[in-house]
Scaffold this motif. Structure first.
Motif, PDB file in Angstrom:
ATOM      1  N   TYR A  75       0.810  -1.216   0.000  1.00 38.29           N
ATOM      2  CA  TYR A  75       0.000   0.000   0.000  1.00 38.29           C
ATOM      3  C   TYR A  75       0.844   1.266   0.000  1.00 38.29           C
ATOM      4  CZ  TYR A  75      -4.146  -2.830   0.823  1.00 38.29           C
ATOM      5  OH  TYR A  75      -5.163  -3.735   0.681  1.00 38.29           O
ATOM      6  N   GLY A  76       2.122   1.136  -0.278  1.00 41.12           N
ATOM      7  CA  GLY A  76       2.983   2.317  -0.345  1.00 41.12           C
ATOM      8  C   GLY A  76       3.604   2.655   0.991  1.00 41.12           C
ATOM      9  N   ASP A  77       4.288   3.776   1.021  1.00 42.28           N
ATOM     10  CA  ASP A  77       4.996   4.205   2.229  1.00 42.28           C
ATOM     11  C   ASP A  77       4.010   4.577   3.334  1.00 42.28           C
ATOM     12  OD1 ASP A  77       7.395   3.876   0.911  1.00 42.28           O
ATOM     13  OD2 ASP A  77       7.474   5.975   0.247  1.00 42.28           O
ATOM     14  N   GLU A  78       4.436   4.315   4.557  1.00 42.39           N
ATOM     15  CA  GLU A  78       3.611   4.653   5.715  1.00 42.39           C
ATOM     16  C   GLU A  78       3.815   6.120   6.121  1.00 42.39           C
ATOM     17  OE1 GLU A  78       2.937   0.717   8.426  1.00 42.39           O
ATOM     18  OE2 GLU A  78       4.872   1.718   8.614  1.00 42.39           O
ATOM     19  N   GLU A  79       2.747   6.718   6.618  1.00 47.02           N
ATOM     20  CA  GLU A  79       2.801   8.051   7.195  1.00 47.02           C
ATOM     21  C   GLU A  79       2.394   7.945   8.659  1.00 47.02           C
ATOM     22  OE1 GLU A  79       3.776  10.813   5.777  1.00 47.02           O
ATOM     23  OE2 GLU A  79       3.971  10.070   3.708  1.00 47.02           O
ATOM     24  N   THR A  80       3.127   8.631   9.522  1.00 45.07           N
ATOM     25  CA  THR A  80       2.830   8.602  10.953  1.00 45.07           C
ATOM     26  C   THR A  80       1.856   9.722  11.316  1.00 45.07           C
ATOM     27  OG1 THR A  80       4.995   7.676  11.487  1.00 45.07           O
ATOM     28  CG2 THR A  80       3.809   8.766  13.270  1.00 45.07           C
ATOM     29  N   GLU A 192      -8.269   9.608   1.158  1.00 46.42           N
ATOM     30  CA  GLU A 192      -8.646   8.580   2.115  1.00 46.42           C
ATOM     31  C   GLU A 192      -7.424   7.766   2.506  1.00 46.42           C
ATOM     32  OE1 GLU A 192     -11.656   6.241   0.228  1.00 46.42           O
ATOM     33  OE2 GLU A 192     -10.246   5.141  -1.009  1.00 46.42           O
ATOM     34  N   VAL A 193      -7.433   7.220   3.718  1.00 47.05           N
ATOM     35  CA  VAL A 193      -6.269   6.511   4.240  1.00 47.05           C
ATOM     36  C   VAL A 193      -6.661   5.127   4.733  1.00 47.05           C
ATOM     37  CG1 VAL A 193      -5.075   8.640   4.893  1.00 47.05           C
ATOM     38  CG2 VAL A 193      -6.560   7.480   6.562  1.00 47.05           C
ATOM     39  N   ARG A 194      -5.666   4.281   4.785  1.00 50.17           N
ATOM     40  CA  ARG A 194      -5.805   2.941   5.350  1.00 50.17           C
ATOM     41  C   ARG A 194      -4.920   2.866   6.584  1.00 50.17           C
ATOM     42  NH1 ARG A 194      -2.408  -1.326   5.039  1.00 50.17           N
ATOM     43  NH2 ARG A 194      -3.259  -3.422   5.344  1.00 50.17           N
ATOM     44  N   VAL A 195      -5.455   2.392   7.685  1.00 52.64           N
ATOM     45  CA  VAL A 195      -4.678   2.272   8.915  1.00 52.64           C
ATOM     46  C   VAL A 195      -3.775   1.045   8.795  1.00 52.64           C
ATOM     47  CG1 VAL A 195      -4.763   1.992  11.417  1.00 52.64           C
ATOM     48  CG2 VAL A 195      -6.514   3.350  10.252  1.00 52.64           C
ATOM     49  N   SER A 196      -2.470   1.285   8.779  1.00 52.95           N
ATOM     50  CA  SER A 196      -1.527   0.169   8.625  1.00 52.95           C
ATOM     51  C   SER A 196      -1.054  -0.367   9.970  1.00 52.95           C
ATOM     52  CB  SER A 196      -0.324   0.606   7.795  1.00 52.95           C
ATOM     53  OG  SER A 196       0.325   1.725   8.375  1.00 52.95           O
ATOM     54  N   SER A 219      -0.249  -0.989  -4.724  1.00 53.68           N
ATOM     55  CA  SER A 219       0.593  -0.780  -5.890  1.00 53.68           C
ATOM     56  C   SER A 219       1.908  -1.506  -5.665  1.00 53.68           C
ATOM     57  CB  SER A 219       0.834   0.711  -6.141  1.00 53.68           C
ATOM     58  OG  SER A 219       1.538   1.285  -5.055  1.00 53.68           O
ATOM     59  N   VAL A 220       2.702  -1.578  -6.703  1.00 55.75           N
ATOM     60  CA  VAL A 220       4.006  -2.214  -6.603  1.00 55.75           C
ATOM     61  C   VAL A 220       5.059  -1.124  -6.510  1.00 55.75           C
ATOM     62  CG1 VAL A 220       5.691  -3.705  -7.739  1.00 55.75           C
ATOM     63  CG2 VAL A 220       3.249  -4.258  -7.858  1.00 55.75           C
ATOM     64  N   GLN A 221       5.853  -1.184  -5.463  1.00 57.08           N
ATOM     65  CA  GLN A 221       6.955  -0.239  -5.281  1.00 57.08           C
ATOM     66  C   GLN A 221       8.239  -0.901  -5.784  1.00 57.08           C
ATOM     67  OE1 GLN A 221       6.359   2.956  -3.761  1.00 57.08           O
ATOM     68  NE2 GLN A 221       4.247   2.271  -4.058  1.00 57.08           N
ATOM     69  N   ALA A 284      -7.622  -6.980  -8.548  1.00 58.44           N
ATOM     70  CA  ALA A 284      -7.755  -8.370  -8.138  1.00 58.44           C
ATOM     71  C   ALA A 284      -6.539  -9.205  -8.523  1.00 58.44           C
ATOM     72  CB  ALA A 284      -9.021  -8.978  -8.751  1.00 58.44           C
ATOM     73  N   ALA A 285      -5.718  -8.688  -9.458  1.00 53.95           N
ATOM     74  CA  ALA A 285      -4.545  -9.443  -9.908  1.00 53.95           C
ATOM     75  C   ALA A 285      -3.532  -9.642  -8.788  1.00 53.95           C
ATOM     76  CB  ALA A 285      -3.885  -8.733 -11.085  1.00 53.95           C
ATOM     77  N   GLY A 286      -3.610  -8.807  -7.756  1.00 50.68           N
ATOM     78  CA  GLY A 286      -2.678  -8.942  -6.636  1.00 50.68           C
ATOM     79  C   GLY A 286      -3.103  -9.968  -5.607  1.00 50.68           C
ATOM     80  N   GLY A 287      -4.271 -10.606  -5.818  1.00 50.80           N
ATOM     81  CA  GLY A 287      -4.746 -11.581  -4.857  1.00 50.80           C
ATOM     82  C   GLY A 287      -5.233 -10.897  -3.587  1.00 50.80           C
ATOM     83  N   THR A 288      -5.167 -11.607  -2.470  1.00 48.88           N
ATOM     84  CA  THR A 288      -5.684 -11.083  -1.203  1.00 48.88           C
ATOM     85  C   THR A 288      -4.579 -10.673  -0.240  1.00 48.88           C
ATOM     86  OG1 THR A 288      -5.794 -13.341  -0.307  1.00 48.88           O
ATOM     87  CG2 THR A 288      -7.778 -12.481  -1.388  1.00 48.88           C
ATOM     88  N   LEU A 289      -3.328 -10.820  -0.646  1.00 46.51           N
ATOM     89  CA  LEU A 289      -2.220 -10.492   0.250  1.00 46.51           C
ATOM     90  C   LEU A 289      -2.032  -8.979   0.350  1.00 46.51           C
ATOM     91  CD1 LEU A 289       0.410 -13.134  -0.930  1.00 46.51           C
ATOM     92  CD2 LEU A 289      -1.024 -13.223   1.112  1.00 46.51           C
ATOM     93  N   ASP A 290      -1.705  -8.517   1.555  1.00 45.60           N
ATOM     94  CA  ASP A 290      -1.385  -7.105   1.735  1.00 45.60           C
ATOM     95  C   ASP A 290      -0.014  -6.781   1.161  1.00 45.60           C
ATOM     96  OD1 ASP A 290      -3.775  -6.616   2.964  1.00 45.60           O
ATOM     97  OD2 ASP A 290      -2.980  -6.618   5.011  1.00 45.60           O
ATOM     98  N   SER A 291       0.874  -7.778   1.159  1.00 43.54           N
ATOM     99  CA  SER A 291       2.229  -7.559   0.658  1.00 43.54           C
ATOM    100  C   SER A 291       2.741  -8.834   0.017  1.00 43.54           C
ATOM    101  CB  SER A 291       3.155  -7.137   1.810  1.00 43.54           C
ATOM    102  OG  SER A 291       4.466  -6.924   1.355  1.00 43.54           O
ATOM    103  N   ALA A 292       3.500  -8.683  -1.078  1.00 45.54           N
ATOM    104  CA  ALA A 292       4.063  -9.838  -1.777  1.00 45.54           C
ATOM    105  C   ALA A 292       5.182  -9.364  -2.700  1.00 45.54           C
ATOM    106  CB  ALA A 292       2.988 -10.563  -2.596  1.00 45.54           C
TER     107      ALA A 292
END
Length: 364
Positions: A75-80, A192-196, A219-221, A284-292
């Motif tokens: 989901y990209g870089d984290e923000e505090t 909008e944000v996602r709580v990581s 996204s893919v970094q 959906a091509a990324g499946g259900t994983l948060d990271s891979a």
């Protein structure tokens, strides 16, 4: 190059067979076996049907040259999120939660601290009499988006109408209706944000690190060598392979700041890197994983409308260069070719007499 009539080296399995009842002489070459016969003039010689071989069509197509780079789906870089409002943490979101504008991010003293959108940090408290500023306009834009207007088109002036809208907003949240806005009253993000991750706990002081957020779109970094920055163009397409499945993506951001690259052991590898973000066209091509882990292929060059054959159709000539063996209803002949771009198991070829639709003998 003209038609090649003689090869010193032949592909394994491409042989000609002659059948007779006399002495057999076996000649072994580097990669082929040729069986010859010696017969009397009275013995008829019959050429057998050549053994069946795999063939492929010469096609006219577009070929592209690609460069691979390793990346990570996430989901990209984290923000505090730093709490700026005095008090005690009384509520927190769950990790993985998505929060949109006007909704509470966390709670202080049993009152919500909502999310506003914007890129200019609220650097001062705002109230009637405040100097004009872009932060006032950002405040009014968010109040209006949350359903509290009455001040007309958002602008840089803090008016009594702005204060009135603030009081209505404060009342909806159960806050004291002061008509003034404090720097710590909201959490600000570009969207909008996602709580990581959640850092604070209920009961802890509200001023300090509360939680971490990311964007809501995976996204893919990619950590790309800075010297290869030209490979990644914003808006360009790239192919992405995740868990063995390949799909298309779009380059959404190309970093402009290079940092020291790391090797597999986490040590500096001496190659400065930039971060390139590639969004999956089909989430959906990324499946259900948060990271891979992922592999991204950037297009370096495109050759359009060229003749191409499988790489396995190329024959290396002893005298140098290449040829392909054309199969014309069982009759075979060699055509010398020049090679161009190699891509995806195919190779660009040109040769005198070679046209689309012909079939060539291939090993793959």
């Amino acid at each position: 190059m003209t038609e090649v009539t003689h090869l010193k080296a032949r592909r394994r399995g491409r042989t000609r067979w002659f059948v007779a009842g006399a002495v057999l002489v076996v000649v072994l070459g580097t990669s082929s076996v040729v069986i010859l016969t010696r017969v009397s003039s009275a013995t008829p010689v019959k050429e057998a049907t050549p053994p069946s071989v795999e063939t492929a069509e010469v096609v006219k197509t577009d070929l592209s040259e690609e460069e691979e780079a390793d990346g990570t789906l996430g989901y990209g870089d984290e923000e505090t999120v730093q709490g700026r409002k005095p008090g005690t943490i009384t509520s927190l979101p769950a990790a993985g939660a998505t929060i949109t504008r006007c909704k509470a991010v966390y709670g202080v003293d049993a009152k919500p601290v909502p999310l506003f959108y914007g890129t200019l940090p609220f650097y001062r408290d705002l109230a009637t009499g405040a100097d004009d500023g872009a932060d006032v306009k950002q405040l009014e834009e968010n109040l209006k988006a949350c359903g509290f207007g009455g001040f007309g088109t958002p602008d840089k002036k803090f008016t009594s109408a702005t204060a009135a809208a603030l009081k209505k907003w404060q009342k909806s949240l159960g806050l004291e209706q002061t008509g003034a806005f404090g720097q710590g009253d909201v959490v600000l993000a570009a969207g909008e944000v996602r709580v990581s991750a959640v850092s604070a706990k209920p009961g802890s002081p509200a001023q300090g690190e509360v939680l971490k957020t990311t964007g809501t779109v995976r996204s893919v970094q990619v950590k790309l060598d800075a010297a290869k920055q030209g490979l990644a163009q914003q808006g360009a397409k790239a192919s992405v392979t995740i868990n063995g499945k390949t799909s298309q993506g779009t380059v959404t951001d190309v970093g402009r700041t290079a940092v020291e690259g790391k090797d597999a052991a986490g040590q500096d590898d001496g190659k400065p890197k930039i971060t390139v973000a590639v969004r999956l066209d089909d989430p959906a091509a990324g499946g259900t994983l948060d990271s891979a882990p992922a592999t991204v292929r950037f297009t370096k060059d495109v050759h359009s409308g060229v003749l191409a054959v499988p790489v396995g159709a190329l024959l290396a000539l002893a005298e140098g260069g290449y040829a392909v063996e054309v199969d014309e209803n069982g009759r075979r002949r060699l055509i010398g070719v020049q090679t161009g771009l190699f891509s995806g198991g195919k190779v660009e070829v040109t040769g005198a007499g070679l046209t689309a639709g012909m079939r060539v003998v291939t090993t793959s």
